[in-house]
Enzyme design. Structure first.
Site, PDB file in Angstrom:
ATOM      1  N   ARG A   1      75.446   5.512  97.907  1.00  0.00           N
ATOM      2  CA  ARG A   1      76.497   5.530  98.937  1.00  0.00           C
ATOM      3  C   ARG A   1      76.151   4.611 100.107  1.00  0.00           C
ATOM      4  O   ARG A   1      76.886   4.556 101.107  1.00  0.00           O
ATOM      5  CB  ARG A   1      76.679   6.980  99.415  1.00  0.00           C
ATOM      6  CG  ARG A   1      77.953   7.262 100.185  1.00  0.00           C
ATOM      7  CD  ARG A   1      78.197   8.763 100.315  1.00  0.00           C
ATOM      8  NE  ARG A   1      77.059   9.471 100.876  1.00  0.00           N
ATOM      9  CZ  ARG A   1      76.859   9.676 102.176  1.00  0.00           C
ATOM     10  NH1 ARG A   1      77.722   9.230 103.054  1.00  0.00           N
ATOM     11  NH2 ARG A   1      75.808  10.345 102.595  1.00  0.00           N
ATOM     12  N   LYS A   2      75.075   3.855  99.998  1.00  0.00           N
ATOM     13  CA  LYS A   2      74.684   2.912 101.052  1.00  0.00           C
ATOM     14  C   LYS A   2      75.493   1.627 100.894  1.00  0.00           C
ATOM     15  O   LYS A   2      74.998   0.612 100.403  1.00  0.00           O
ATOM     16  CB  LYS A   2      73.184   2.646 101.000  1.00  0.00           C
ATOM     17  CG  LYS A   2      72.344   3.889 101.286  1.00  0.00           C
ATOM     18  CD  LYS A   2      70.857   3.593 101.165  1.00  0.00           C
ATOM     19  CE  LYS A   2      70.020   4.845 101.402  1.00  0.00           C
ATOM     20  NZ  LYS A   2      68.565   4.604 101.246  1.00  0.00           N
TER      21      LYS A   2
END
Length: 310
Positions: free
Chosen positions: A147-148
């Site tokens: 999710r970065k």
């Protein structure tokens, strides 16, 4: 009518059906407004005469981002004819597409479309290299991107991971419950955190727990976690840990995460590990170079370097 035509659909093009028209429209309208928030001074110069521009790829990479480029130019009343398929590996310099429409509208969409495609293709190119490592080693698990992602650009980057050939992990905080160290420390323990999460999430959402030891992973599995993330384990520590967990909890999914890079990825592809999550594909990618040039007799759209100024 605006839209895209051209090359036959590739095996990657069905991914575009994941993208909803409303999401695409909202994204491209925000991008276009950001780039031209008030007057279009350059557009005033060129006017609305019909033009055709050629989209060129100028560095090697995996083509990605066609649905977003289509949406940009569709919003502006232009049409796109594609000459290469989504997910195709490009060798420079090559003509990728032709875009037709009123001159000022072509130029309104130019930088927005190029920025999106350069980044999407960069992510897909990085993902393709990781997918190739997995294929070469014959590993059966999944390599996924975390999710970065870039704020406001997650949909594009997650889509590009799929086109490149790897998975996406969770999309957002609502996609799956992931209890990390901060959650555990705030609640006071793994079991209490998992129980509370299960009450809220019900049967339909997986629960994952970040663990720093085999004992923590066992506690998470016993509490009902579906996935345990073995965080920052070296390959040497990961192998016996995953083997012990799988022998006690055969249905448990084991994820390896933390500082995994393209160069170290093969060491994590071991039996007992189901998922390897990486931030590198969406945090450290190199953009692919594209340009869009209006076709005119006597003008070279490749825009070669100037080697002499006098």
């Amino acid at each position: 009518m605006a839209g895209s035509t051209g090359a036959h659909a590739s095996s990657k093009e069905w991914y575009e059906h994941l993208l909803t028209p409303t999401s695409l429209q909202a994204l491209v309208r925000a991008w276009l407004t950001e780039d031209t928030p008030s007057f279009d001074y350059g557009g005033c110069v060129v006017g609305a005469r019909r033009e055709q521009a050629v989209l060129l790829c100028k560095s090697p990479g995996v083509l990605c981002g066609r649905p977003f480029v289509d949406a940009v130019f569709s919003e502006l009343g232009c049409s796109v004819e594609w000459l290469h398929c989504e997910g195709e590996e490009l060798r420079p310099i090559c003509e990728v597409a032709r875009v037709s429409g009123p001159a000022r509208r072509l130029l309104l969409g130019e930088r927005v479309a190029l920025n999106c495609m350069a980044r999407a293709s960069g992510v897909a190119t990085a993902a393709r290299r990781l997918a190739e490592i997995k294929r070469r080693l014959g590993w059966k698990g999944q390599v996924v991107g975390t999710r970065k992602t870039t704020p406001g650009f997650r949909l594009v980057e997650k889509y590009a991971l799929l086109v490149g050939g790897i998975g996406t992990h969770r999309h957002d905080l609502s996609s799956m419950v992931m209890l990390k160290d901060n959650h555990i420390w705030s609640v006071g323990g793994i079991q209490g955190a998992v129980h509370r999460a299960r009450q809220a999430a019900g049967f339909s959402i997986k629960i994952e727990v970040e663990c720093r030891s085999v004992d923590e992973a066992r506690s998470a599995a016993q509490a009902g976690a579906d996935v345990v993330m073995l965080d920052n384990f070296t390959p040497k520590a990961l192998e016996p840990a995953s083997r012990a967990l799988k022998s006690q909890f055969p249905q448990l999914l084991v994820e390896a995460s933390g500082g995994v890079k393209e160069t170290t990825l093969p060491g994590y592809m071991i039996e007992g590990v189901d998922v390897i999550s990486m931030s590198a594909p969406t945090q450290g990618y190199k953009c692919v170079d594209f340009s869009l040039k209006v076709r005119k007799p006597g003008r070279d759209p490749r825009n070669p370097k100037v080697t002499s100024s006098l």
